[in-house]
Design a protein around this motif. Structure first.
Motif, PDB file in Angstrom:
ATOM      1  N   SER A   1      19.537  22.944  24.523  1.00  0.00           N
ATOM      2  CA  SER A   1      20.124  21.909  25.365  1.00  0.00           C
ATOM      3  C   SER A   1      21.010  21.031  24.510  1.00  0.00           C
ATOM      4  CB  SER A   1      19.021  21.086  26.035  1.00  0.00           C
ATOM      5  OG  SER A   1      19.594  20.053  26.818  1.00  0.00           O
ATOM      6  N   LEU A   2      22.308  20.965  24.855  1.00  0.00           N
ATOM      7  CA  LEU A   2      23.264  20.196  24.061  1.00  0.00           C
ATOM      8  C   LEU A   2      23.759  19.003  24.865  1.00  0.00           C
ATOM      9  CD1 LEU A   2      25.401  23.134  22.604  1.00  0.00           C
ATOM     10  CD2 LEU A   2      23.529  21.920  21.497  1.00  0.00           C
ATOM     11  N   PRO A   3      24.016  17.873  24.216  1.00  0.00           N
ATOM     12  CA  PRO A   3      24.549  16.717  24.943  1.00  0.00           C
ATOM     13  C   PRO A   3      25.971  16.992  25.399  1.00  0.00           C
ATOM     14  CG  PRO A   3      24.573  16.318  22.575  1.00  0.00           C
ATOM     15  CD  PRO A   3      23.827  17.605  22.778  1.00  0.00           C
ATOM     16  N   PRO A   4      26.387  16.391  26.488  1.00  0.00           N
ATOM     17  CA  PRO A   4      27.767  16.613  26.964  1.00  0.00           C
ATOM     18  C   PRO A   4      28.784  16.052  25.982  1.00  0.00           C
ATOM     19  CG  PRO A   4      26.709  14.845  28.198  1.00  0.00           C
ATOM     20  CD  PRO A   4      25.639  15.466  27.351  1.00  0.00           C
ATOM     21  N   ALA A   5      29.952  16.666  25.964  1.00  0.00           N
ATOM     22  CA  ALA A   5      31.020  16.211  25.072  1.00  0.00           C
ATOM     23  C   ALA A   5      31.623  14.914  25.591  1.00  0.00           C
ATOM     24  CB  ALA A   5      32.093  17.285  24.964  1.00  0.00           C
ATOM     25  N   ASP A   6      32.171  14.129  24.682  1.00  0.00           N
ATOM     26  CA  ASP A   6      32.796  12.870  25.072  1.00  0.00           C
ATOM     27  C   ASP A   6      34.148  13.090  25.749  1.00  0.00           C
ATOM     28  OD1 ASP A   6      30.665  11.475  24.003  1.00  0.00           O
ATOM     29  OD2 ASP A   6      31.602  11.301  22.023  1.00  0.00           O
TER      30      ASP A   6
ATOM     31  N   SER B   1      36.246  17.129  30.672  1.00  0.00           N
ATOM     32  CA  SER B   1      36.139  18.565  30.882  1.00  0.00           C
ATOM     33  C   SER B   1      37.469  19.095  31.394  1.00  0.00           C
ATOM     34  CB  SER B   1      35.025  18.866  31.886  1.00  0.00           C
ATOM     35  OG  SER B   1      34.947  20.251  32.142  1.00  0.00           O
TER      36      SER B   1
END
Length: 777
Positions: free
Chosen positions: A141-146, A149
């Motif tokens: 599980s990876l945090p969303p990119a800043d 999208s």
């Protein structure tokens, strides 16, 4: 701390080592879980060949039950509690043949082999719910990119009022106006690689899925974004899903190389097509809905009859993966592009039955692979974008470059031309999105096929005397003004020392020593052509002259810019400097007659197609010694030497880069291009602007001498002319006929049509005259 200091160091070491060993036990001694620890090993190293769809040796690891059932040679590959006798582990460890995976494939690491051993030792316990390991993934599980999208696909409804955008994890609907609010969003299981409206605008389909796991197409209600139908059956992510023009069928395709056609009404599968040898990146329906095109990583576009899945043709001319394909709006052509940096356009012929679809154009378009294509709403323009962030506009159906738009901030991920406007949406992988306003009109394509030639305006005089051995027809020559005669004055090797000539003039000079050059200064008017001619070898001199035109400061004057549009090379034997036949070059089928072929400074023109597998092009004039174009001199070319199809552009042009070279030819000549003067040089110079120019004469080899290196240089207005010869005195039997062959020799740039009439024939004779030798022939 006091307690530790009282323990001897050897005792301390033993205590700490024991504690560390105990700390590692939770990660190594716990029971091995099939779903989290064994399935990923099988999926990564075994399932590529041993899956349910086509199990090698009858052995599949896709489910636990199939794994335990074994295959043709080993019905029990896993013996619970006995890893040393289990074929699966022995094969992975290389202790039994066949060694798996094969030795040229990635091998199972020691740590994972040990995990397999422990799992078998513990009884090879299966999962609580046995499902295909190709339908599940264990991922971190990876945090969303800043960063925002990016839009990966975009489509507009038929009315032009709503735009749908697909991203990673969601699809959203907005109004078509810039800055319009979001109307709805719908989550996706993965990236939305393609999105399309149905023909009535009531539904939206999104191609999505999870890489390496599954591919699905979601059919959504266009008003609310509600999922109406989900179709799948693909073993990997989908790259495209498109409604048929009438909205009754849906075509899907992706990384698993399979095309599936579904009924939209109930989601039922109509047909599967599994022929491509690589991933399928794009699909396109013909406007009548009877034919489907597919673009693939196997470097082909294939055409399918929708009614029964019959393959109508394989378009295999591309030389790299094809990422995108379109039918033109009128349905008469197919255009595709991809990794070979070319735009390919075929005439669509196989409408009902298998047939060859001929190549109409193949254009080098960008410096890097082409990622996206879009048609303008009226079908007149084609937009193309590439990995180098370039964006270009082409006219259809001639596929001519009409302009390059502003370079994007990142690789373009989606293009959309909005109907009823000149707006083009350009979405990029950095999350940015911009609208480009297209020009109301593009400039006409530049035709410089006659650069270096004068229009054919002279009319031939009629011929007579058919019984004579040779007859000639000569155009009315323009009376030459009296030439001013003068002699060279040395030194004249630098611009300030140049000998002034008053045109028309003839100067007598010599290349007096090796490396010597002679400069002459003339005054010329823009657009008024001048004929320049060296007379030396024809008089028996040793001079092999080179003639150049320079600016007053010594810079060469640019004659033409040649942009390469196709690369090639000589594939059979080298070429000497005379041959006009058997030019065998790579990829000749994409070349067209009258195109220019550039090779190492020489420009030839294609005259006749190859006539079989053991022949090549003929180049102009089709017989005898070949001609050079743009004042270039025919040269020797080695087997394998590169050559290019080029298009001529005006001097000073800066063509949009397409990944191929640009050649700038100056006003310079070694041997007169039509080979009439042997080693003597000649130029037809059209001054680009009023002013002074320098003429430079030298020996092309750098030779020179006090004797026998003399020459005369003539500068005057050109006298466009021609000479026609034919062989006569033929015997003709009563009631029969004979063929006469007329040959035209064009002089000083005359390139127009030549009409031939035969007068004064004996009684009883008739001819098919008048006839015409076409312009340039």
């Amino acid at each position: 701390m006091r307690f530790l200091t009282r323990i001897p160091w050897n005792r301390l070491t033993l205590v700490l080592g024991s504690w560390l060993g105990w700390a590692a036990l939770p990660g190594t001694a716990a029971t091995v879980e099939y779903e989290r620890e064994i399935a990923p090993i099988l999926r990564a190293y075994c399932a590529g060949c041993h899956h349910d769809r086509d199990p090698e040796s009858g052995f599949s690891v896709e489910t636990y039950a199939r794994l335990r059932a074994g295959g043709d040679d080993h019905p029990q590959p896993v013996l619970p509690g006995d890893p040393d006798q289990s074929f699966l582990l022995r094969s992975v460890e290389g202790r039994e043949r066949p060694h798996m995976p094969p030795r040229d494939e990635p091998q199972v690491p020691p740590r994972e082999r040990e995990r397999l051993r422990r799992w078998i030792s513990e009884g090879a316990v299966g999962p609580s719910h046995d499902v295909s390991i190709l339908r599940t993934l264990v991922t971190p599980s990876l945090p969303p990119a800043d960063s925002p999208s990016p839009t990966l696909a975009v489509a507009v409804d038929p009315s032009g009022t709503r735009v749908v955008r697909a991203r990673a994890g969601q699809v959203e609907m907005r109004g078509a106006a810039a800055g319009a609010p979001v109307l709805w969003t719908t989550p996706l299981p993965g990236k939305g690689h393609a999105v399309h409206f149905s023909g009535d605008g009531a539904r939206v389909v999104v191609a999505t899925g999870i890489v390496g796991l599954s591919g699905v197409a979601l059919i959504l209600d266009a008003t609310q974004g509600r999922v109406l139908t989900e179709v799948g059956g693909h073993a990997d992510v989908l790259y495209d899903a498109e409604f048929s023009p009438d909205g009754t069928l849906l075509a899907t395709a992706g990384y698993d190389r399979v095309i599936r056609i579904w009924r939209v009404a109930d989601g039922g599968l109509v047909r599967s097509i599994d022929v491509h040898k690589g991933a399928i990146f794009d699909l396109a329906w013909h406007p009548d809905g009877k034919v489907l095109a597919s673009a693939s990583a196997d470097e082909t576009v294939k055409l399918w009859r929708v009614s029964d899945g019959l393959r109508l043709d394989t378009l295999n001319q591309p030389q790299g993966e094809i990422y995108t394909v379109r039918f033109t709006l009128d349905g008469d052509a197919i255009v595709a592009a991809g990794a070979d940096r070319r735009l390919h356009l075929w005439r669509f012929a196989s409408r009902e039955a298998p047939a060859l679809n001929p190549v109409l154009h193949s254009r080098f378009a960008h410096e890097t692979s082409i990622q996206a294509l879009e048609l303008s709403p009226d079908g007149r323009w084609l937009y193309s974008s590439a990995r180098d962030r370039s964006l270009k506009v082409w006219s259809l159906p001639d596929l001519t470059l009409r302009g390059a738009l502003e370079r994007s901030s990142d690789v373009v991920s989606a293009l959309l031309a909005l109907p009823g406007s000149d707006r083009l949406i350009v979405a990029c992988l950095d999350g940015s999105e911009r609208e480009v306003s297209m020009p109301a009109a593009f400039p006409a394509a530049t035709d410089l096929s006659q650069v270096g030639h004068l229009p054919g305006t002279a009319a031939p005089s009629s011929t007579s005397g058919a019984s004579s051995a040779m007859a000639t027809a000569t155009a009315t020559a323009t009376a030459a003004a009296e030439l001013a005669e003068l002699r060279e004055q040395e030194p004249n090797g630098t611009p300030p020392q140049a000998v002034a000539l008053r045109v028309p003039a003839r100067v007598t000079a010599a290349v007096a020593q090796p490396g010597d050059t002679d400069l002459f200064r003339i005054e010329a008017r823009a657009g008024v052509p001048l004929w320049m001619e060296v007379h030396a070898a024809r008089a028996g001199a040793k001079l092999d002259s080179r003639l150049e035109v320079l600016h007053p400061d010594g810079r060469p004057v640019e004659q033409v810019v040649l942009q390469a549009t196709r690369d090639s090379w000589f594939t059979f034997r080298g070429k000497d400097s005379d041959t006009a036949d058997d030019f065998r070059v790579h990829n000749w089928a994409e070349m067209e007659l009258d195109e220019y072929l550039y090779a190492n400074g020489e420009v030839a023109q294609l005259w006749l197609y190859p006539r079989g597998p053991d022949s090549g092009f003929k180049v102009y004039p089709g017989e005898g010694r070949r001609h050079g174009f743009f004042h270039t001199t025919p040269l020797v070319h080695a087997l394998g030497a590169p050559c290019y199809i080029v298009r001529p552009l005006p001097p000073g042009a800066e063509p949009a880069p397409n990944g191929l070279p640009v050649f700038r030819l100056m006003f310079a000549n070694d041997d007169e291009s039509t080979r009439r003067f042997g080693a003597d040089s000649a130029l037809l110079f059209t001054p680009p602007e009023d002013g002074d120019y320098l003429l430079r004469v030298s020996d092309v080899r750098g030779f020179g001498g006090a004797t026998n290196f003399g020459y005369s240089l003539t500068v005057r207005r050109p006298q466009p002319n021609f000479k026609v010869t034919f062989t006569a005195g033929l015997k003709v039997s009563p009631g029969s006929g004979r063929e006469l062959t007329f040959k035209a020799e064009r002089i000083e740039g005359f390139d127009g049509p030549i009409r031939i009439d035969l007068d004064g024939l004996p009684p009883g004779f008739t001819s098919s005259a008048p006839l015409e030798i076409e312009a340039g022939q």
